[in-house]
Every structure is written in structure tokens, then in C-alpha cells.
Design an enzyme around this catalytic site. Structure first.
Site, PDB file in Angstrom:
ATOM      1  N   ARG A  76      -6.527 -16.959  -1.403  1.00 46.87           N
ATOM      2  CA  ARG A  76      -6.807 -15.593  -1.901  1.00 46.87           C
ATOM      3  C   ARG A  76      -8.190 -15.640  -2.525  1.00 46.87           C
ATOM      4  O   ARG A  76      -8.416 -16.368  -3.490  1.00 46.87           O
ATOM      5  CB  ARG A  76      -5.754 -15.142  -2.917  1.00 46.87           C
ATOM      6  CG  ARG A  76      -6.154 -13.884  -3.665  1.00 46.87           C
ATOM      7  CD  ARG A  76      -5.041 -13.270  -4.487  1.00 46.87           C
ATOM      8  NE  ARG A  76      -4.067 -12.586  -3.653  1.00 46.87           N
ATOM      9  CZ  ARG A  76      -3.215 -11.674  -4.088  1.00 46.87           C
ATOM     10  NH1 ARG A  76      -3.204 -11.316  -5.363  1.00 46.87           N
ATOM     11  NH2 ARG A  76      -2.353 -11.105  -3.268  1.00 46.87           N
ATOM     12  N   HIS A  92      -5.397  -7.780   3.879  1.00 49.27           N
ATOM     13  CA  HIS A  92      -4.209  -8.378   3.256  1.00 49.27           C
ATOM     14  C   HIS A  92      -3.087  -8.421   4.300  1.00 49.27           C
ATOM     15  O   HIS A  92      -2.095  -7.706   4.195  1.00 49.27           O
ATOM     16  CB  HIS A  92      -3.821  -7.510   2.052  1.00 49.27           C
ATOM     17  CG  HIS A  92      -2.860  -8.164   1.103  1.00 49.27           C
ATOM     18  ND1 HIS A  92      -2.456  -9.481   1.221  1.00 49.27           N
ATOM     19  CD2 HIS A  92      -2.216  -7.674   0.004  1.00 49.27           C
ATOM     20  CE1 HIS A  92      -1.612  -9.764   0.239  1.00 49.27           C
ATOM     21  NE2 HIS A  92      -1.444  -8.688  -0.501  1.00 49.27           N
ATOM     22  N   GLN A  95       0.795  -8.891   3.543  1.00 46.73           N
ATOM     23  CA  GLN A  95       1.473  -7.703   3.027  1.00 46.73           C
ATOM     24  C   GLN A  95       1.946  -6.807   4.170  1.00 46.73           C
ATOM     25  O   GLN A  95       3.019  -6.206   4.111  1.00 46.73           O
ATOM     26  CB  GLN A  95       0.531  -6.920   2.101  1.00 46.73           C
ATOM     27  CG  GLN A  95       1.173  -5.716   1.457  1.00 46.73           C
ATOM     28  CD  GLN A  95       2.251  -6.073   0.458  1.00 46.73           C
ATOM     29  OE1 GLN A  95       2.027  -6.847  -0.460  1.00 46.73           O
ATOM     30  NE2 GLN A  95       3.443  -5.509   0.626  1.00 46.73           N
ATOM     31  N   ASP A 126      -2.021   2.634  -2.644  1.00 49.89           N
ATOM     32  CA  ASP A 126      -2.357   1.386  -3.340  1.00 49.89           C
ATOM     33  C   ASP A 126      -3.238   1.774  -4.529  1.00 49.89           C
ATOM     34  O   ASP A 126      -3.733   2.914  -4.609  1.00 49.89           O
ATOM     35  CB  ASP A 126      -3.097   0.441  -2.368  1.00 49.89           C
ATOM     36  CG  ASP A 126      -3.435  -0.925  -2.970  1.00 49.89           C
ATOM     37  OD1 ASP A 126      -2.821  -1.306  -3.988  1.00 49.89           O
ATOM     38  OD2 ASP A 126      -4.315  -1.616  -2.414  1.00 49.89           O
ATOM     39  N   CYS A 178       2.078  -1.751  -1.954  1.00 46.00           N
ATOM     40  CA  CYS A 178       2.114  -3.216  -2.001  1.00 46.00           C
ATOM     41  C   CYS A 178       2.408  -3.746  -3.405  1.00 46.00           C
ATOM     42  O   CYS A 178       2.851  -4.876  -3.552  1.00 46.00           O
ATOM     43  CB  CYS A 178       0.810  -3.790  -1.464  1.00 46.00           C
ATOM     44  SG  CYS A 178      -0.641  -3.403  -2.466  1.00 46.00           S
ATOM     45  N   ARG A 236       8.130  -9.884   1.171  1.00 51.44           N
ATOM     46  CA  ARG A 236       7.006 -10.842   1.182  1.00 51.44           C
ATOM     47  C   ARG A 236       7.550 -12.256   1.370  1.00 51.44           C
ATOM     48  O   ARG A 236       6.991 -13.066   2.095  1.00 51.44           O
ATOM     49  CB  ARG A 236       6.209 -10.758  -0.136  1.00 51.44           C
ATOM     50  CG  ARG A 236       5.438  -9.475  -0.343  1.00 51.44           C
ATOM     51  CD  ARG A 236       4.304  -9.313   0.650  1.00 51.44           C
ATOM     52  NE  ARG A 236       3.362 -10.417   0.629  1.00 51.44           N
ATOM     53  CZ  ARG A 236       2.351 -10.556  -0.237  1.00 51.44           C
ATOM     54  NH1 ARG A 236       2.141  -9.627  -1.151  1.00 51.44           N
ATOM     55  NH2 ARG A 236       1.545 -11.588  -0.179  1.00 51.44           N
TER      56      ARG A 236
HETATM   57  N1   CP Z   1       1.076  -7.184  -3.276  1.00 48.97           N
HETATM   58  C1   CP Z   1       0.516  -8.334  -3.723  1.00 48.97           C
HETATM   59  O1   CP Z   1      -0.165  -9.065  -2.994  1.00 48.97           O
HETATM   60  O2   CP Z   1       0.812  -8.614  -5.010  1.00 48.97           O
HETATM   61  P1   CP Z   1       0.193  -9.793  -5.889  1.00 48.97           P
HETATM   62  O3   CP Z   1      -1.226  -9.427  -6.190  1.00 48.97           O
HETATM   63  O4   CP Z   1       1.067  -9.793  -7.132  1.00 48.97           O
HETATM   64  O5   CP Z   1       0.273 -11.074  -5.135  1.00 48.97           O
HETATM   65  N1  NVA Z   2      -6.005  -3.520  -3.154  1.00 52.16           N
HETATM   66  C1  NVA Z   2      -5.416  -4.378  -4.151  1.00 52.16           C
HETATM   67  C2  NVA Z   2      -4.209  -5.059  -3.596  1.00 52.16           C
HETATM   68  C3  NVA Z   2      -3.470  -5.933  -4.566  1.00 52.16           C
HETATM   69  C4  NVA Z   2      -2.297  -6.639  -3.963  1.00 52.16           C
HETATM   70  C5  NVA Z   2      -6.442  -5.384  -4.654  1.00 52.16           C
HETATM   71  O1  NVA Z   2      -7.185  -5.914  -3.837  1.00 52.16           O
HETATM   72  O2  NVA Z   2      -6.480  -5.624  -5.858  1.00 52.16           O
END
Ligand code: CP
Ligand code: NVA
Length: 304
Positions: free
Chosen positions: A108, A135, A138, A223, A263, A291
């Protein structure tokens, strides 16, 4: 030199073909049934997944960590604060070294190009656990959740309400791979990047007005307006998105059997109201649980 000629990665939804994606999702539903029946299933014994987190996470970390444990393997949580990556060791070197020790890497990070660099120098599968660009994990969970609640998504209308961000980009990929129409309701200046929109082809279009965009939709998705890394832009974004809250009035314009996905983490009263998030047409808790199952199916596919 790259090591990636044989190995499969999952950097975006486009890395698996539509049939492979369908198979992973069907397997996720099967693994979910087995998990709920407390059936032991440990095909990844002796396997290790390294997880590099340069941003915060609840769901991604817990689902990969619990998933690896349930499959009989193990996982390592690595943050830049505690590894040499944070002190400037090149991504390429880190990828080469981890590849000698573990069986897969989940990453990540901010810049998608960093993930691509890592994958080019990794001889083990690399999984995108979220970048600024997309992502895809997700989306596996989202597509599983829609299928479990409403059946096949192909030919349906999906409306994205909010920022043209990483999640929106992955929905654009999903429109192609899962064959649905995607309407994107976002204010001017917050569109997905043109190259992403182009990838969506005639499956995707921008509909500025959220009311028109949601008309008759089968799935509505939103989101946060402020993704990780955008905190300093909070005030400008909250103003720009003020007309883009998913509330009951907006959802009433959708199909009578609409499903709502998010998400998470959600900011109640901002991109979505608490009433809508906790209503029966919201499947966000199943989506979060999925997930776990979707990524276990992905780990079986890539590492098994
Ligand atoms: N939806 C998602 O990826 O959540 P986190 O940021 O908690 O991993
Ligand atoms: N769009 C959000 C998704 C978090 C899971 C971010 O990137 O923070």
C-alpha cells in the site's frame, strides 16, 4: 534486470482476465461458506506474505493478515518507519531482497509507479493494497458483494458519486472487466484522469448532476472526499463536494432494488448520511467482510 517474466501480479483489475476474475470471486464465496462452517483449509502452509504499508489501514491489513493465517501461512507487517525503505533503500533493492525470503508481497503506497517498480523487480507475486491510482482488492470484494446480494452485475448500471479517486478508477476498470455501465457524478476538477476514462471506453461517462446520475441505478457507490494524502485540501474539497452527499432523497431516484456500497472508512454526514449507510439497501458490512474472503481467493490464485 527484471525477474517478472513468469510471475503474475495484481496491480490493477486488468492484470486478471474477466474469466479469472469471475473464478476468483466465485471461489471467494466458496471460501466464505467454508470459513463460516469452520472448515479447516490450509493450502498456504509454509508460505509468507510481506505487507508493506506506507499509509494507514484497518480492513486491508486485518483481512490479509487473518486471511494468510486462515490459509495456513504467515504474514509480516512492514512500515517505512521500521524498515530501510523509510531510510532510502531503493524500492528495486527491497523488491529483490524480499523476493528471496517471502512468497508474495502486498504493498500500500502513494505513487502507483512505485508499486510498478517494485513488481518489475520482484520474482514473487505483488498485490496492490491501494495506491493513489487504484484499489483493485476492494473491487474484488465489491463485485463479490453485489453478486451475493443481487446476482450478475453485467449489463447493470452503476453510479459512482463523489471524487474521481483511486476507488473510482478501479470502478472504471471493473466496468470493462465485469461489463456494466458506469456513470460518474463528480464536480468539475475532480474527474478521474483522462487515461483512466479512456480505458473505460463507452462503458463510462461523466454525469455532473448526481440526481441524473443516480436515476434508475442498480448500484450506487461512494467514498471519502478526502483520500489519504489529501488532508491539507480538506476545506476546498468539502466545499466542492457539498452537493454530492448520498442521502435518502438521492437514493430514492435509483432502482427500487438498488444496493449501496462504500469501501469504508465512511464519514457520516459528508459523502454519505448515517441513515443511508445503516439502511437495509446498504451492504457495506458484508462488503468489508468480503475483503477477507476475496483476498483469500486471490492469495490461493497467486500463491497457491
Ligand atoms: N477499504 C479499505 O481499504 O480500508 P482500509 O483503509 O481500512 O484498509
Ligand atoms: N479513497 C480512499 C480509500 C480508502 C480505503 C483513500 O485513498 O484514502
Amino acid at each position: 534486470m527484471t525477474n517478472s517474466t513468469q510471475v503474475r501480479h495484481f496491480l490493477t483489475l486488468m492484470d486478471l482476465d474477466p474469466l479469472e476474475l469471475k473464478a476468483v470471486i466465485a471461489r471467494a464465496t466458496e471460501l466464505k461458506r467454508m470459513h463460516h462452517a469452520k472448515q479447516r483449509h490450509t493450502p498456504l502452509e509454509q508460505r509468507t506474505l510481506a505487507m508493506i504499508f506506507e499509509k494507514s489501514s484497518t480492513r486491508t491489513r486485518v483481512s490479509f493478515e487473518a486471511g494468510m493465517a486462515q490459509l495456513g501461512g504467515t504474514s509480516l507487517f512492514l512500515s517505512p518507519r521500521d524498515t530501510q525503505l523509510g531510510r532510502g533503500e531503493p524500492i528495486e533493492d527491497t523488491a529483490r531482497v524480499l523476493s528471496r525470503m517471502v512468497d508474495g508481497v502486498m504493498m500500500r503506497t502513494f505513487d502507483h509507479a512505485d508499486l510498478e517498480t517494485f513488481a518489475r523487480h520482484s520474482s514473487v507475486p505483488v498485490i496492490n493494497g491501494l495506491t493513489d491510482r487504484c484499489h483493485p482488492c476492494q473491487l474484488l470484494a465489491d463485485m463479490q458483494t453485489y453478486a451475493e446480494h443481487r446476482g450478475a452485475i453485467d449489463g447493470k448500471t452503476v453510479t459512482w458519486v463523489g471524487d474521481g479517486n483511486n476507488m473510482c478508477n478501479s470502478y472504471i476498470n471493473a466496468a470493462r472487466q465485469f461489463d456494466f455501465d458506469l456513470r460518474i457524478a463528480c464536480p468539475e476538477g475532480f474527474e478521474p484522469p483522462p487515461d483512466m476514462l479512456a480505458l473505460g471506453g463507452n462503458r463510462c461517462r461523466i454525469v455532473r448532476d448526481p440526481q441524473c446520475a443516480v436515476d434508475g441505478a442498480d448500484l450506487v457507490v461512494t467514498d471519502t472526499w478526502i483520500s489519504m494524502g489529501q488532508e491539507e485540501d480538506k476545506a476546498r474539497r468539502e466545499q466542492a463536494f457539498a452537493q454530492y452527499t448520498v442521502d435518502r432523497t438521492l437514493l430514492e431516484r435509483a432502482s427500487p432494488d438498488v444496493l449501496l456500497l462504500h469501501c469504508l472508512p465512511a464519514y457520516r454526514g459528508k459523502e454519505v448520511t448515517a441513515e443511508v449507510l445503516d439502511a437495509p439497501d446498504s451492504a457495506v458490512w458484508d462488503e468489508a467482510e468480503n475483503r477477507l474472503h476475496a483476498q483469500k481467493a486471490l492469495l490461493e490464485f497467486l500463491l497457491g
